[in-house]
Design a protein around this motif. Sequence first.
Motif, short mmCIF file in Angstrom:
data_model
loop_
_atom_site.label_atom_id
_atom_site.label_comp_id
_atom_site.label_asym_id
_atom_site.label_seq_id
_atom_site.Cartn_x
_atom_site.Cartn_y
_atom_site.Cartn_z
N ASP A 159 0.85 -1.18 0.00
CA ASP A 159 0.00 0.00 0.00
C ASP A 159 0.89 1.24 0.00
O ASP A 159 1.90 1.28 0.68
CB ASP A 159 -0.87 0.01 1.27
CG ASP A 159 -1.94 -1.04 1.19
OD1 ASP A 159 -2.24 -1.47 0.07
OD2 ASP A 159 -2.46 -1.41 2.24
N THR A 160 0.49 2.26 -0.75
CA THR A 160 1.26 3.48 -0.71
C THR A 160 0.79 4.32 0.47
O THR A 160 -0.24 4.05 1.07
CB THR A 160 1.08 4.28 -2.01
OG1 THR A 160 -0.31 4.40 -2.25
CG2 THR A 160 1.74 3.58 -3.17
N PRO B 12 -4.61 12.79 -3.30
CA PRO B 12 -5.20 13.37 -4.53
C PRO B 12 -5.98 12.35 -5.34
O PRO B 12 -7.06 12.64 -5.86
CB PRO B 12 -3.98 13.87 -5.30
CG PRO B 12 -2.89 13.97 -4.30
CD PRO B 12 -3.17 12.94 -3.26
N ARG B 13 -5.43 11.12 -5.42
CA ARG B 13 -6.12 10.09 -6.20
C ARG B 13 -7.39 9.63 -5.50
O ARG B 13 -8.28 9.05 -6.11
CB ARG B 13 -5.19 8.89 -6.42
CG ARG B 13 -4.11 9.17 -7.46
CD ARG B 13 -3.30 7.94 -7.75
NE ARG B 13 -2.35 7.66 -6.69
CZ ARG B 13 -2.21 6.47 -6.10
NH1 ARG B 13 -2.96 5.47 -6.47
NH2 ARG B 13 -1.33 6.30 -5.15
N LEU C 133 -13.72 9.67 -2.45
CA LEU C 133 -14.17 10.30 -1.21
C LEU C 133 -15.37 11.22 -1.47
O LEU C 133 -16.32 11.25 -0.68
CB LEU C 133 -13.03 11.12 -0.59
CG LEU C 133 -11.89 10.33 0.06
CD1 LEU C 133 -10.81 11.27 0.56
CD2 LEU C 133 -12.41 9.46 1.21
N ALA C 134 -15.31 11.93 -2.60
CA ALA C 134 -16.42 12.83 -2.93
C ALA C 134 -17.72 12.03 -3.09
O ALA C 134 -18.78 12.44 -2.58
CB ALA C 134 -16.10 13.59 -4.22
N LEU C 135 -17.63 10.91 -3.77
CA LEU C 135 -18.84 10.08 -3.95
C LEU C 135 -19.36 9.59 -2.60
O LEU C 135 -20.58 9.62 -2.34
CB LEU C 135 -18.53 8.88 -4.87
CG LEU C 135 -19.72 7.95 -5.11
CD1 LEU C 135 -20.86 8.68 -5.81
CD2 LEU C 135 -19.32 6.72 -5.91
N ILE C 136 -18.44 9.17 -1.73
CA ILE C 136 -18.84 8.69 -0.40
C ILE C 136 -19.53 9.81 0.39
O ILE C 136 -20.59 9.60 0.99
CB ILE C 136 -17.60 8.16 0.36
CG1 ILE C 136 -17.15 6.82 -0.23
CG2 ILE C 136 -17.88 8.01 1.85
CD1 ILE C 136 -15.85 6.28 0.34
N VAL C 137 -18.91 10.99 0.37
CA VAL C 137 -19.47 12.11 1.14
C VAL C 137 -20.85 12.51 0.58
O VAL C 137 -21.82 12.67 1.34
CB VAL C 137 -18.51 13.32 1.10
CG1 VAL C 137 -19.17 14.56 1.67
CG2 VAL C 137 -17.24 13.01 1.89
N ASP D 181 -11.14 2.43 -11.29
CA ASP D 181 -9.87 2.87 -10.69
C ASP D 181 -9.98 4.27 -10.10
O ASP D 181 -9.39 4.57 -9.06
CB ASP D 181 -8.76 2.85 -11.75
CG ASP D 181 -8.42 1.42 -12.13
OD1 ASP D 181 -8.80 0.51 -11.36
OD2 ASP D 181 -7.82 1.22 -13.19
N VAL D 182 -10.74 5.14 -10.77
CA VAL D 182 -10.82 6.52 -10.32
C VAL D 182 -11.47 6.63 -8.93
O VAL D 182 -11.22 7.58 -8.18
CB VAL D 182 -11.58 7.38 -11.37
CG1 VAL D 182 -13.05 7.00 -11.42
CG2 VAL D 182 -11.41 8.86 -11.10
N LEU D 183 -12.26 5.64 -8.56
CA LEU D 183 -12.94 5.68 -7.26
C LEU D 183 -12.29 4.80 -6.20
O LEU D 183 -12.52 4.99 -5.00
CB LEU D 183 -14.40 5.22 -7.42
CG LEU D 183 -15.31 6.06 -8.31
CD1 LEU D 183 -16.69 5.41 -8.42
CD2 LEU D 183 -15.45 7.47 -7.74
#
Lengths: 150, 379
Positions: B3-4, B11-12, B17-21, B77-79
């Motif tokens: 894991d990074t 940023p990635r 996170l936006a979708l979750i919020v 991947d974006v999410l």
Amino acid sequence: MGFSNIVVAVDGSEASQEALNHAVELARQSKSALTGFFIIDGGWPNFIGNDWQSAKGARQGFLDYIREEQEQQAEAARQQFEAAAEGIAESRFSILAGDPTELMISKANAVDTDLLIVGQRIFQVSGRPSLRSLSKRLAAKATRPLMLFP
Amino acid sequence: MSDTGFIQKLPRALPGLALIVITMVVIRNYIEPWMTNAVVFGTKGWLIKATHLNYILLGIIMGMLYRNVLFGGKLPDVLSDGFKLSRLMIKTGIILLGSLYTLNAIVQLGSMAIFLIGGFVILTIIMVLWLGTVFGLDRSMIGVMANALSICGVSAAVATSPAVEAKASHVAYAIATILGFGIVTMFISPFIGHALGLTDLQYGAWIGTGILNSGQVLAAALAFNPNVAPGTAVSVAEIWNIMRVISIPFAVFAVTIWYWAGKAESADGKRKSLGTLLVEKFPVFVIGFMGMVFLTSMGAFGSVGLKGGPPASDTIQMLRLWMTWIFGFGLVGLGGYIDIRELRQAGGAPLKLGLIVGVTKYVLALLVVFAIKDYLVAI
């Protein structure tokens, strides 16, 4: 039907032996190149993704442990391929890493794949449960010739 | 497969996170109020009363729908990085949860929890070792299942696997079995709790003992009572849960001894000492939680609002509000990591063993909580 490149998925277990034997036979008959590959399953971090209570050391230790097992399996696959492909003029083996289902579909649909040969239980030896349906999904998504072995 | 770090990920992670919020904001501001006020079958709020759905379970369901329906089984991947961060949110929420307790309350609840959790961990391990042998399961598979079923599901499976040389496929089936069972119990427990008229204390003690996976304990507690305050279901269940998590290194040590005792070959350095296991396997967030308890006990955040004492301070009330949102976000993410395809493939002897032991533990925990209800002390 002539082939210039036959591709076969190999996992170092009995599950891929019959498909490999058939691929070798077909490559000899058609004098085509034979490409074997193994996929290191990159889906494990996501599979345990909701494991939010693990200590970091435990989580990373587990992922390293699984990776080591898969690398050993990849080496077994290489040996299985090389033993079977002996005598074929143009043969190569590669180890890929990522989502096995996506990579298999991409291999099946690649322009340089004339025929993909796969055993139905491929990669279950070291994979996640969902890989049991890999061949079914592959059959549904492949746009180029595909041969599935039980 | 490493894991990074958090900073590189951030940023990635923003789209996920936006979708979750957004999901949680819509659920809490629109869907839940609508369900509360809607008149169905002539009864106002029937949807809530009949289904016991609140923002927590709705959030998990939405996460599951995103992954398994909207995105066809795999998060784009974006999410995915944003959903991965849900682990961090839940951990953060649990650390903040320390502000519900004083040291005195922890000692009271913890001593009850040690009694129940300790007993159930030991009995479950013994049951799995015996039943696993009867079913003819591989020894390493039995070891993984013993800890996964006795402590806390995935965390314990992950911690135990390398120590008992479990094969990847064995671990995968153990995890699928445990998650599948846990998801069912997460949804049915609030129904059972309300139907039996359990108090928050009884319910928290029951699910903290009987549900296998930590995330599902949290969700089931908040589904029963979404309030985050001293004495609520989540405040009790999480103490039970933390007791289980703390026992991971000890259980790994015990199962490792059992595993190597039955092997012809010597451990040859593969068996780790208890000290090493404690360093490697001890979940660091528990230290954060205890730090929060200490600060709360010292009065760093003002009054906690315990029964019979002064009301909770503004700071404490604000922390509790944050927690409800943080848990809400985290559990949408948790739902997004429930892969129905993986769970559907669980089967065979591991599933049979998991079901027998899981159901036994779940029912027995309820019976024990009923039996000792007069001894359970509210905080």
